[in-house]
Structures are given as C-alpha cells and as structure tokens.
Design a protein around this motif. Structure first.
Motif, PDB file in Angstrom:
ATOM      1  N   VAL A  12      -8.446  -1.251   4.650  1.00 44.28           N
ATOM      2  CA  VAL A  12      -7.037  -1.459   4.290  1.00 44.28           C
ATOM      3  C   VAL A  12      -6.901  -1.634   2.782  1.00 44.28           C
ATOM      4  CG1 VAL A  12      -5.064  -3.019   4.493  1.00 44.28           C
ATOM      5  CG2 VAL A  12      -6.412  -2.455   6.523  1.00 44.28           C
ATOM      6  N   GLU A  13      -7.747  -2.485   2.207  1.00 47.30           N
ATOM      7  CA  GLU A  13      -7.679  -2.740   0.769  1.00 47.30           C
ATOM      8  C   GLU A  13      -7.968  -1.477  -0.033  1.00 47.30           C
ATOM      9  OE1 GLU A  13      -9.652  -5.694  -2.643  1.00 47.30           O
ATOM     10  OE2 GLU A  13     -10.314  -5.805  -0.549  1.00 47.30           O
ATOM     11  N   ALA A  14      -8.962  -0.710   0.397  1.00 45.74           N
ATOM     12  CA  ALA A  14      -9.329   0.507  -0.326  1.00 45.74           C
ATOM     13  C   ALA A  14      -8.208   1.540  -0.276  1.00 45.74           C
ATOM     14  CB  ALA A  14     -10.616   1.081   0.256  1.00 45.74           C
ATOM     15  N   LEU A  15      -7.566   1.685   0.883  1.00 50.81           N
ATOM     16  CA  LEU A  15      -6.498   2.673   1.008  1.00 50.81           C
ATOM     17  C   LEU A  15      -5.268   2.260   0.209  1.00 50.81           C
ATOM     18  CD1 LEU A  15      -5.907   5.374   2.365  1.00 50.81           C
ATOM     19  CD2 LEU A  15      -4.834   4.117   4.236  1.00 50.81           C
ATOM     20  N   ASN A  16      -4.931   0.979   0.243  1.00 51.30           N
ATOM     21  CA  ASN A  16      -3.816   0.510  -0.575  1.00 51.30           C
ATOM     22  C   ASN A  16      -4.100   0.694  -2.063  1.00 51.30           C
ATOM     23  OD1 ASN A  16      -2.075  -0.231   1.497  1.00 51.30           O
ATOM     24  ND2 ASN A  16      -2.839  -2.314   1.611  1.00 51.30           N
ATOM     25  N   ARG A  39      -5.913   3.061  -3.359  1.00 53.41           N
ATOM     26  CA  ARG A  39      -5.718   4.486  -3.641  1.00 53.41           C
ATOM     27  C   ARG A  39      -4.228   4.811  -3.717  1.00 53.41           C
ATOM     28  NH1 ARG A  39     -10.054   7.345  -0.904  1.00 53.41           N
ATOM     29  NH2 ARG A  39     -11.053   7.121  -2.926  1.00 53.41           N
ATOM     30  N   GLY A  40      -3.431   4.169  -2.864  1.00 53.38           N
ATOM     31  CA  GLY A  40      -1.986   4.348  -2.948  1.00 53.38           C
ATOM     32  C   GLY A  40      -1.436   3.854  -4.276  1.00 53.38           C
ATOM     33  N   ASN A  41      -1.967   2.729  -4.753  1.00 55.91           N
ATOM     34  CA  ASN A  41      -1.527   2.206  -6.047  1.00 55.91           C
ATOM     35  C   ASN A  41      -1.927   3.137  -7.191  1.00 55.91           C
ATOM     36  OD1 ASN A  41      -0.291  -0.070  -4.970  1.00 55.91           O
ATOM     37  ND2 ASN A  41      -2.161  -1.297  -5.068  1.00 55.91           N
ATOM     38  N   SER A  63       7.646   2.873  -2.901  1.00 58.27           N
ATOM     39  CA  SER A  63       6.314   2.790  -2.301  1.00 58.27           C
ATOM     40  C   SER A  63       5.928   1.351  -2.019  1.00 58.27           C
ATOM     41  CB  SER A  63       5.268   3.410  -3.234  1.00 58.27           C
ATOM     42  OG  SER A  63       5.058   2.592  -4.368  1.00 58.27           O
ATOM     43  N   ARG A  64       4.922   1.235  -1.179  1.00 59.24           N
ATOM     44  CA  ARG A  64       4.234  -0.020  -0.949  1.00 59.24           C
ATOM     45  C   ARG A  64       2.847   0.340  -0.416  1.00 59.24           C
ATOM     46  NH1 ARG A  64       5.833  -5.317  -0.425  1.00 59.24           N
ATOM     47  NH2 ARG A  64       7.264  -4.646  -2.043  1.00 59.24           N
ATOM     48  N   GLY A  65       1.820  -0.010  -1.162  1.00 57.75           N
ATOM     49  CA  GLY A  65       0.459   0.274  -0.738  1.00 57.75           C
ATOM     50  C   GLY A  65       0.223   1.754  -0.515  1.00 57.75           C
ATOM     51  N   SER A  66      -0.213   2.110   0.693  1.00 54.46           N
ATOM     52  CA  SER A  66      -0.579   3.498   0.987  1.00 54.46           C
ATOM     53  C   SER A  66       0.586   4.333   1.500  1.00 54.46           C
ATOM     54  CB  SER A  66      -1.716   3.518   2.024  1.00 54.46           C
ATOM     55  OG  SER A  66      -1.301   2.921   3.242  1.00 54.46           O
ATOM     56  N   MET A  67       1.805   3.791   1.475  1.00 55.02           N
ATOM     57  CA  MET A  67       3.003   4.535   1.878  1.00 55.02           C
ATOM     58  C   MET A  67       3.852   4.811   0.646  1.00 55.02           C
ATOM     59  SD  MET A  67       4.032   2.384   5.341  1.00 55.02           S
ATOM     60  CE  MET A  67       5.686   3.085   5.399  1.00 55.02           C
ATOM     61  N   ARG A 108      11.013  15.362   3.558  1.00 51.94           N
ATOM     62  CA  ARG A 108      11.799  14.338   2.859  1.00 51.94           C
ATOM     63  C   ARG A 108      11.000  13.664   1.748  1.00 51.94           C
ATOM     64  NH1 ARG A 108      11.242  11.358   8.134  1.00 51.94           N
ATOM     65  NH2 ARG A 108       9.706   9.689   7.833  1.00 51.94           N
ATOM     66  N   GLY A 109       9.778  14.121   1.507  1.00 51.13           N
ATOM     67  CA  GLY A 109       8.973  13.579   0.416  1.00 51.13           C
ATOM     68  C   GLY A 109       8.058  12.447   0.803  1.00 51.13           C
ATOM     69  N   TYR A 110       7.997  12.106   2.077  1.00 52.63           N
ATOM     70  CA  TYR A 110       7.157  11.001   2.548  1.00 52.63           C
ATOM     71  C   TYR A 110       5.685  11.413   2.505  1.00 52.63           C
ATOM     72  CZ  TYR A 110       5.463   7.398   5.844  1.00 52.63           C
ATOM     73  OH  TYR A 110       4.794   6.369   6.448  1.00 52.63           O
ATOM     74  N   THR A 111       4.852  10.557   1.874  1.00 50.57           N
ATOM     75  CA  THR A 111       3.430  10.871   1.725  1.00 50.57           C
ATOM     76  C   THR A 111       2.582   9.634   2.011  1.00 50.57           C
ATOM     77  OG1 THR A 111       3.659  10.467  -0.662  1.00 50.57           O
ATOM     78  CG2 THR A 111       3.733  12.745   0.064  1.00 50.57           C
ATOM     79  N   PRO A 112       2.376   9.305   3.294  1.00 48.31           N
ATOM     80  CA  PRO A 112       1.457   8.211   3.624  1.00 48.31           C
ATOM     81  C   PRO A 112       0.016   8.697   3.529  1.00 48.31           C
ATOM     82  CG  PRO A 112       2.359   9.164   5.632  1.00 48.31           C
ATOM     83  CD  PRO A 112       2.978   9.917   4.487  1.00 48.31           C
ATOM     84  N   LEU A 113      -0.805   7.988   2.794  1.00 48.40           N
ATOM     85  CA  LEU A 113      -2.188   8.421   2.614  1.00 48.40           C
ATOM     86  C   LEU A 113      -3.003   8.199   3.877  1.00 48.40           C
ATOM     87  CD1 LEU A 113      -3.027   7.143  -0.988  1.00 48.40           C
ATOM     88  CD2 LEU A 113      -1.904   9.263  -0.270  1.00 48.40           C
ATOM     89  N   ASN A 114      -4.013   9.047   4.057  1.00 44.97           N
ATOM     90  CA  ASN A 114      -4.953   8.848   5.153  1.00 44.97           C
ATOM     91  C   ASN A 114      -6.331   8.520   4.585  1.00 44.97           C
ATOM     92  OD1 ASN A 114      -6.561  11.412   4.868  1.00 44.97           O
ATOM     93  ND2 ASN A 114      -4.555  12.319   5.287  1.00 44.97           N
TER      94      ASN A 114
END
Length: 485
Positions: free
Chosen positions: A351-355, A357-359, A416-420, A451-457
């Motif tokens: 969770v921390e690593a993905l957030n 990367r989102g940041n 945005s927030r984290g990985s979203m 719509r531009g939504y890009t949640p990371l995987n």
C-alpha cells in the motif's frame, strides 16, 4: 477562430486519427450493435466515436484487436489492482477449479476470508462482514440495514457521488433534487426509489442547513465516499467527515462509508488513514461497503460494520426478525480463494509503495501543469491537496491548502489521493477536452478511463510513470493555446 471552433476541430482530428488506427475495433463495435444497444453492455466503457476492443492483457499491458499495445493505467477502475493474470491469484483460482466450484453450501475459504477481512479493516469500524457480488450490492444492503435498524427512510447523499449502478448522483441531478424536483430531471438514471436527500460535497455550511431542515427523526443514514472515484478523485475534507460523524451521532443516523474504490488507499482503508493523519478521536463508520480489488479482480463486494447493526443478518434469528441476504455467488470459491491471495499480496508495505508511486505521478503532473502556465504556481502549490467545495447556491470552489483562499476551478487540473488520480477539465467544453485527452493518451500508448481516471496498479513501473508524465507534458504543449484561452 473561436475557442469552441478550435475544440471542435481538435475533437474531429482526434477521432479521424483513432478511426484510421482502429478499423477492427470499429467493425466489431458496429456488428455488436445488432445484439446489444449501442454495441455496449457497460455504459462507462463507451467513448466517442467508439471504444477500443481489447484482445488480451498481460502484466501491465493491454493489446487491442487492431494489434496496438497500451500500458494499462485504468486497472479496471481499481478492480484490476494486481495487473493481468497475476500468478498468485491465477494459482488461487486454479485451486478453486480443481476443488469444484458450485457447492451450494458454506466453504472453508469464506470463513478464512471473513477473519482476514475483519483483521484488516476493523480500524474503520468493522466488527462483522457479509460478502456480495459487487459494490452496488454492498451499498444496497448497507442502506437496507440502516433503514431497518433506524426505522427511518431518508438517506443523505452528496453531489457527484457514485455508489453503484443504482446509486448515481451527478451534480445536475443533485441540484434538481435540491430545487424541489420541479420539471423533468436533467439526466436519466435508474436509482432505487429511496428517499434520497442531496447535499453539496465538502460544503459544511450548506449541508448543515439541509440537514437542519429535515423533519425530526427522519434521517436514517449518511452515505459518502471519502474520496469520490467516479466524481473525479475528489477527497473529502477531514473536517467534513468529522462533522458528518458527529451529526450522525447526534441524530441517531448511521454513517455509511463507501470504500468500494478507496479501501486501496490505506492498510485499513482510506477512512482509517485519514483518521490517523489527523490525530484525535478516530473517525469510524457505522457501516462500510467494499468491492473492487479485494476479490483479486473477481466479482466481489462486501459490507460490514457495527456488531449490533450487522447482527440483523443473523439467519438464526428466524424469519420475523432477521434481514434476508441471499445471493448464489456471495461465497463463490473463486472469489474467496482470490481474496485470500489479494490480501496477502496487497499488504501494508505494498500500500505504501503504491501510494508513493502515485505521489510521484502527482508531483510530475503538477510540475508540468505549472510549467505550462495553465495556472500560477502560487495558486496551485507544489504537491498541494486539492479540495473542491461544491455549492447548490453558487459555483464550486477549489482550495489548494489548509490556509489557501478559494479559487475558481482551472480549465485543467489534477485531483488525487495516493494511487488514485484524475486529470480533469472544467467549463462548457470539459466533455470535449476529456475526449481529446483520452485519444491523445491512446496515441501515446496509454490506456485509461475516458474521463481521465488513472488508478495505478501494482505492476506499473517508474518508467511507466515517467512516460505518463511526458505524455501529459506533450498534451499540454500541443493544446497550450486552446487551453490558455
């Protein structure tokens, strides 16, 4: 040349390029129209002039029937958190395949998953849980439980909220509801016929006035996403969530937190993460809904909450007292096995690593937005938290920090927030700009929501993030004149 004409020409050019590169997708879409209305069975996947037809997925890459490859920045709207055919989830499903899959009875794995689920999400207020087939079902039963527990009828929802296919609340519809529902609604939805009361997201003053105007002892529940997914990755202000918690306590209503998308944002979900970051008394839900990634990408949903509320679903109570919750696939062994693997893979470290990367993606996009001069750097502070405050009486305002003054929505900005994450557009041509941006990114080999939504995987890499930032920079440079005007 007027701005509207320039935008129309940009849309036409984007569509012409897309059609030239995707003839097989067009053929399949046209033929599918003979069997499905508009050639489509899921509204959100349609994009003008027609959608890409996907042939296969592997790791973080999608391949279309036209032989074009895309890095997947959509991740099935966050359900595909693990990429395509993650080996541990594939093995979990294979285990189910070799052990039979239509039991018509309780299984060992559903009990294991329930125990793991409570251990993971109890910090948000979960004592007991029940599984469903989707987030829509989860919210349906959470609302039903609130109505039964309180004996009341009204449910407070918020502008731009989305809680499943039968709980869709765009801003125009909410303003129409607030106005007294005169005339025809501005959009056609198939919401369940509950007594919904609309309030403006993040607007404490207007929300308080709406709640205060309700008849005494009429409010059964308050339903909110801590970060709106479909609404554009819009975070709720912590103070707004705390106000709703206190109001629910005061009125005897239940606070339902929809974490169908946002449970990925913290080890115990978004609400617990927000609570921990703010300090003080934890903000807890009475009921919560879940879905998406927790089933490992399988069909999954869940709702849970306080023991006294969830106890209504105890089948041993008998027909006169219990709440019925049937569902052939609530405990299907594919999802139960995949869910156990999913919770193992997406642990606190992941969770921390993905957030993070989102940041990194947020930081890069914020830099190129500022460099492009779309908005002044002193207004949109570096890595600031963007909070939108809706209004039914005026314009939606945007805040870029706890001490910032409100500003009008920029023509293009990041929520945005984290990985979203969601790059967004405003103004009368917003829909056209979203379409132009979507097609531009497809040409750069990036697949995302229209719509531009890009949640990371979890299989997105740093090089993919760098590619995405470079593509946004190129988009802004290409359309700088039109966006600046």
């Amino acid at each position: 040349m007027s701005a509207n004409t320039a935008v129309a020409e940009a849309v036409a050019a984007a569509h012409a390029t897309f059609e030239g590169h995707n003839p097989e997708s067009r053929r399949l879409h046209t033929e599918a129209g003979a069997h499905m209305p508009g050639g489509n069975t899921r509204t959100v996947l349609y994009a003008e002039p027609y959608p890409v037809a996907i042939q296969s997925g592997n790791n973080n890459t999608l391949t279309s029937v036209d032989g074009r490859s895309y890095v997947d920045f959509l991740g099935e709207f966050s359900a595909g958190l693990f990429g395509h055919s993650h080996p541990r989830i594939a093995q979990a499903v294979q285990t189910a395949l070799t052990s039979g899959w239509n039991y018509g009875g309780e299984s060992v794995v559903e009990k294991q998953l329930a125990a793991r689920f409570i251990s993971r999400f109890s910090a948000g207020g979960i004592d007991l849980v029940r599984f469903t087939n989707s987030g829509t079902e989860a919210n349906t039963f959470a609302i039903g439980a609130a109505l039964a527990y309180t004996g009341r009828k009204k449910i407070l929802i918020f502008s731009s909220g989305y809680h499943g296919g039968t709980f869709v609340f765009p801003m125009d519809l909410c303003r129409w509801m607030y106005s007294g529902s005169k005339g025809d609604p501005p959009c056609r939805v198939m919401n369940l016929p509950h007594e919904f009361v609309a309030a403006p997201y993040n607007n404490l003053a207007e929300t308080k006035a709406i709640i205060d105007s309700l008849p005494a002892d009429s409010l059964a529940a308050i339903l909110i996403e801590p970060i709106q997914g479909s609404g554009g990755c819009r975070p709720a202000a912590p103070g707004f969530l705390r106000y709703l918690r206190e109001t629910a306590n005061k009125l005897g209503a239940l606070l339902i937190i929809d974490e169908v998308m946002t449970s990925r944002l913290g080890p115990s979900g978004a609400l617990a993460a927000i609570s921990a970051s703010e300090g003080g008394e934890p903000i807890k839900a009475d009921l919560m809904s879940f879905g998406k990634w927790i089933g490992g990408g399988m069909t999954f949903g869940a709702f849970g909450g306080r023991r006294d509320v969830m106890a209504l679903f105890d089948p041993a109570l008998g027909a006169a007292k219990r709440l019925m919750h049937p569902g052939t696939y609530n405990n299907n062994v594919f999802t139960m096995n995949a869910g156990l693997a999913a919770l193992d893979i997406y642990n606190a470290e992941a969770v921390e690593a993905l957030n993070s990367r989102g940041n990194k993606l947020k930081e890069g996009i914020t830099k190129v937005l500022s460099a492009a001069g779309i908005y002044p750097a002193d207004q949109m502070k570096y890595l600031s938290d963007v909070i939108e405050v809706d209004s039914f009486k005026g314009e939606t305002k945007l805040y870029t920090g706890p001490d910032s003054a409100p500003m009008a929505l920029p023509l293009v900005f990041l929520s945005s927030r984290g990985s979203m994450l969601n790059l967004r557009f405003s103004g009368p041509d917003a829909g056209h700009w979203h379409n132009i941006y979507y097609h531009f990114m497809l040409e750069k080999g990036i697949y995302m929501a229209s719509r531009g939504y890009t949640p990371l995987n979890l299989v997105i890499e740093d090089k993919d993030v760098d590619m995405f930032i470079a593509a946004v920079e190129s988009f802004l440079e290409t359309y700088k004149m039109e966006l600046s005007s």
